[in-house]
Design a protein around this motif. Sequence first.
Motif, PDB file in Angstrom:
ATOM      1  N   ASN A 303       0.836  -1.211   0.000  1.00 55.23           N
ATOM      2  CA  ASN A 303       0.000   0.000   0.000  1.00 55.23           C
ATOM      3  C   ASN A 303       0.869   1.259   0.000  1.00 55.23           C
ATOM      4  O   ASN A 303       0.545   2.246  -0.678  1.00 55.23           O
ATOM      5  CB  ASN A 303      -0.920  -0.007   1.223  1.00 55.23           C
ATOM      6  N   LEU A 304       1.971   1.229   0.767  1.00 52.77           N
ATOM      7  CA  LEU A 304       2.867   2.379   0.818  1.00 52.77           C
ATOM      8  C   LEU A 304       3.494   2.638  -0.554  1.00 52.77           C
ATOM      9  O   LEU A 304       3.566   3.789  -1.009  1.00 52.77           O
ATOM     10  CB  LEU A 304       3.957   2.140   1.862  1.00 52.77           C
ATOM     11  N   LYS A 305       3.953   1.586  -1.220  1.00 53.82           N
ATOM     12  CA  LYS A 305       4.575   1.757  -2.540  1.00 53.82           C
ATOM     13  C   LYS A 305       3.574   2.305  -3.554  1.00 53.82           C
ATOM     14  O   LYS A 305       3.925   3.162  -4.384  1.00 53.82           O
ATOM     15  CB  LYS A 305       5.151   0.424  -3.016  1.00 53.82           C
ATOM     16  N   ALA A 306       2.350   1.811  -3.492  1.00 54.50           N
ATOM     17  CA  ALA A 306       1.329   2.319  -4.412  1.00 54.50           C
ATOM     18  C   ALA A 306       1.056   3.804  -4.161  1.00 54.50           C
ATOM     19  O   ALA A 306       0.892   4.592  -5.108  1.00 54.50           O
ATOM     20  CB  ALA A 306       0.044   1.504  -4.258  1.00 54.50           C
ATOM     21  N   LEU A 307       1.016   4.198  -2.895  1.00 57.81           N
ATOM     22  CA  LEU A 307       0.771   5.601  -2.559  1.00 57.81           C
ATOM     23  C   LEU A 307       1.933   6.477  -3.019  1.00 57.81           C
ATOM     24  O   LEU A 307       1.718   7.584  -3.530  1.00 57.81           O
ATOM     25  CB  LEU A 307       0.556   5.734  -1.052  1.00 57.81           C
ATOM     26  N   ILE A 308       3.162   5.995  -2.866  1.00 62.18           N
ATOM     27  CA  ILE A 308       4.326   6.763  -3.317  1.00 62.18           C
ATOM     28  C   ILE A 308       4.265   7.001  -4.815  1.00 62.18           C
ATOM     29  O   ILE A 308       4.535   8.102  -5.310  1.00 62.18           O
ATOM     30  CB  ILE A 308       5.625   6.029  -2.926  1.00 62.18           C
ATOM     31  N   ASN A 309       3.892   5.972  -5.567  1.00 68.03           N
ATOM     32  CA  ASN A 309       3.765   6.123  -7.021  1.00 68.03           C
ATOM     33  C   ASN A 309       2.726   7.175  -7.390  1.00 68.03           C
ATOM     34  O   ASN A 309       2.877   7.889  -8.387  1.00 68.03           O
ATOM     35  CB  ASN A 309       3.400   4.776  -7.657  1.00 68.03           C
ATOM     36  N   ARG A 310       1.659   7.273  -6.597  1.00 75.05           N
ATOM     37  CA  ARG A 310       0.584   8.225  -6.925  1.00 75.05           C
ATOM     38  C   ARG A 310       0.980   9.661  -6.584  1.00 75.05           C
ATOM     39  O   ARG A 310       0.651  10.586  -7.322  1.00 75.05           O
ATOM     40  CB  ARG A 310      -0.699   7.844  -6.176  1.00 75.05           C
ATOM     41  N   ILE A 311       1.682   9.865  -5.477  1.00 71.70           N
ATOM     42  CA  ILE A 311       1.942  11.234  -5.013  1.00 71.70           C
ATOM     43  C   ILE A 311       3.246  11.810  -5.541  1.00 71.70           C
ATOM     44  O   ILE A 311       3.441  13.022  -5.498  1.00 71.70           O
ATOM     45  CB  ILE A 311       1.962  11.292  -3.478  1.00 71.70           C
ATOM     46  N   VAL A 318       5.107  16.716   1.506  1.00 69.36           N
ATOM     47  CA  VAL A 318       4.866  15.378   2.054  1.00 69.36           C
ATOM     48  C   VAL A 318       5.489  15.318   3.437  1.00 69.36           C
ATOM     49  O   VAL A 318       6.618  15.777   3.640  1.00 69.36           O
ATOM     50  CB  VAL A 318       5.473  14.290   1.151  1.00 69.36           C
ATOM     51  N   VAL A 459       0.394  15.880   2.420  1.00 65.20           N
ATOM     52  CA  VAL A 459       0.271  14.445   2.109  1.00 65.20           C
ATOM     53  C   VAL A 459       1.025  13.676   3.187  1.00 65.20           C
ATOM     54  O   VAL A 459       2.258  13.642   3.173  1.00 65.20           O
ATOM     55  CB  VAL A 459       0.835  14.110   0.725  1.00 65.20           C
ATOM     56  N   LEU A 461       2.501  10.395   5.025  1.00 65.90           N
ATOM     57  CA  LEU A 461       2.870   9.001   4.753  1.00 65.90           C
ATOM     58  C   LEU A 461       3.281   8.361   6.075  1.00 65.90           C
ATOM     59  O   LEU A 461       4.200   8.846   6.736  1.00 65.90           O
ATOM     60  CB  LEU A 461       4.050   8.922   3.773  1.00 65.90           C
TER      61      LEU A 461
END
Length: 619
Positions: A303-311, A318, A459, A461
Motif C-alpha cells: 500500500n505504501l509503494k502504491a501511494l508513493i507512485n501516486r503522489i 509530504v 500528504v 505518509l
Amino acid sequence: MRKNAPVIKLRDAPDDNAIHPQPALPTAFSNTSDGISTLMKIQKTVQHFAALLANVLHLEVEIVDNALRRIAGTGPYSQRLGQVPASNTLLLSEVIERQREVVIFDSQRNSLCQACTQRESCKERGFVGVPVIYKQHCLGVISLVAMNNEQLHHLRAHTTMFIEYIRHISTLLADNITELQQKESRIDPLLTFMAQQTEQGVILFDAQRRIIFINNVARQQLNISEPPPTPAVISPLLNKERAEQDITLSLNDHCWRLYGRWQESDNGVLLVLFRSLQPINDRREPETPEIKNLTGNSCVMRNLKALINRIAPSPSSVMIIGESGTGKEVVAHAIHRLSPRYEKAFIAINCAAIPENLLESELFGYARGAFTGAAPGGKKGLIQLASGGTLFLDEIGDMPLTLQARLLRAIESREVMPIGASQPVQVDIRIISATHQNLQEKISLGLFREDLYYRLNVVPLHLPPLRKRENDLVLLLNHFLVLHAERIGRPVSGVSPEVLRLLSAYPWPGNVRELSNLVEYLVNIVPEGEVIDSSLLPPVYHLRAYPSEMPDASEKIVATSATFPATSAENDAVSNLKKVEKSLIEEALQRVHNKKQIADELGIGVATLYRKIKKYGLT
C-alpha cells in the motif's frame, strides 16, 4: 612507495627499479556474478601461500585482487582483509593494468616515487609486484616488500629468482581456481536427466547459493523463466534425519515456503527437492527501481509503494511519519526520483543534528559580511541550493520555533532572505519532512507551529515499524545478507531456523536500521562456509520481548515464558543484559557526541538515554 606512482617505462635488465615485461594480455578479469573476486573465493589457500612466501623468502607479502581488495598478507599487511588498503594503490593498479612485473628499490629517492606525498615517511624500502595471470586474465598482484635494509639487500640480490618463484606460486593458485570452478560447474548429466523426469521440483545451488540448475517443475511453481544471478537465502536446513521439512527460500524480493528435503555435498553444492510451495506475500506487481529499493512485500508495504507512485509527480509537501530506523530518508529519495524534479538536487538536513545557532545559516544562508567569521563571499543556504529540486527536512519536530516562522514564510512566499541580505531570493522547492514525534502533541504544548504543520502535512505518509510488517523480516534479512556480503567481499551465509525464530519474536525497537546493523555484524563474524546460528546472536536477541527501555536494577525482565519457555541461553542473556547495555552506551558515547543520534542508534528516547548515562555513571 606505491602511492601516486607515475607511468612506468619498461626495461630489459633486472636491475634497480626494473619492470619485467610479459606478453600483452587482455584487460583484467572481472569479479564473478556474486560480486566476489576469484582470489577471494580461495582466500584460505591464498593466505597459506602468502605465509609460505614470507617464511621462505624472509620478506613481507601482500596479495590483492584486481579490484585492489587485500586478499591475504603478512606483518603489517595482515589487517583489513577484504578491503582496499587505506593508502593510495596506483602502483598496484599499474601492475594490474599493464600485467607486468614492477621492481622498485630505494623508494625515497627513486624517480618512480617522486610524486608520492608520503615518500619521506614511507617504511617500504623495496617492492616487487607480480601479476597473477589465469587464462589470459590478471586476477590480482602478489607483492614482496622489504621493510628494512637487511630485507632490501636480500630482495636486491635475488630479484630474478624471487620473481620466478612467485610465478610458480601463481601456477599453483591457478590449479586451485581450476579445481574450484570444476566443483562449482560440475553437474552430473544423469542427475539433470532424472530431475527433468520427476514430478517434484528440483533446484541445485552452488556453494554461494546461486541457482545452477532448476527443472521445469520448479520453474513453473516458482514462476521464473531464468534463474537470477543473485544468491538466495535458504533456511531452515538443519535436521537431515527428517525425511521432509519446511524450507524457506528467499530470492531477490520474493519468498516461498517449500515442503521437501535437501542434501548438501562436501564442496557446498546444495540439492533441494520439494513437492509443494506456498508464496509468502508474493504479489508480483511491476515496480520501478526506486520503489524496489523499499524491500518488503507485506500488505502495508504494498500500500505504501502504491501511494508513493501516486503522489510522487505532485508538487505538494509530504510529511513522512514513522519510528526511528524505519527508512524515512529512503522513502524521501524514492519520491524525489519518481518526481519531475529527479534531475535536480535532493538536499537533506537533519534538524536535530545541527546546533540551533548554526541551523538558521545552514537553511537560509547569509550575505557577505553578515557576521564575524562569515565567508568572504557569503553562503547559499540549503533551501536556495535545493531550488528546482527537493528539500528533505528530517526530524522536523526538533526545529526551533524561531526558525519555524521563517520556514513558513519561505514556503508561502517562495522566497528566502539570507542573514544580512537586503533583497530576498526566489526559490522553487518541494519540501519533504519527516518525524518520529507526535507533532499534534507538540502543537498543544506550544512547541510547534500549527500553521506550519498544516503546510508540511499536505500528504502524510505513515511508515510501519518492522514488527508490524508481517513476513517482511525474511525478505529484509535476505536483502541485507546479500548487500553486506558483497560489500565486505564474503560469501553469503544461510541462517538457521532458531535464528529466524528468535528474530521473528524480537520487537525491533531500532527497526530496519537495527536489522541492517545486526546482519552486517553477523556477516563479519560467521565462519566462512557455515550457517549463521543462534550462538552468534548478541544476548539481547535471545529474549522474546523486553520493555522499550532497559529495566533498572529493581525491575524484572518479562519474557512471556508461558508461550516461549526460557532456555539456559536466555537466562544468561538476562543476567548479562545490563552489562551489554552499559557497554553499548559507553561505546556510542566515545564514537558519537550527538545524544539524539546515539538515542536513535540504540532505539531509545533521548530522556531515557540521559537517565541511563546517569545510572551507569558514564560521561
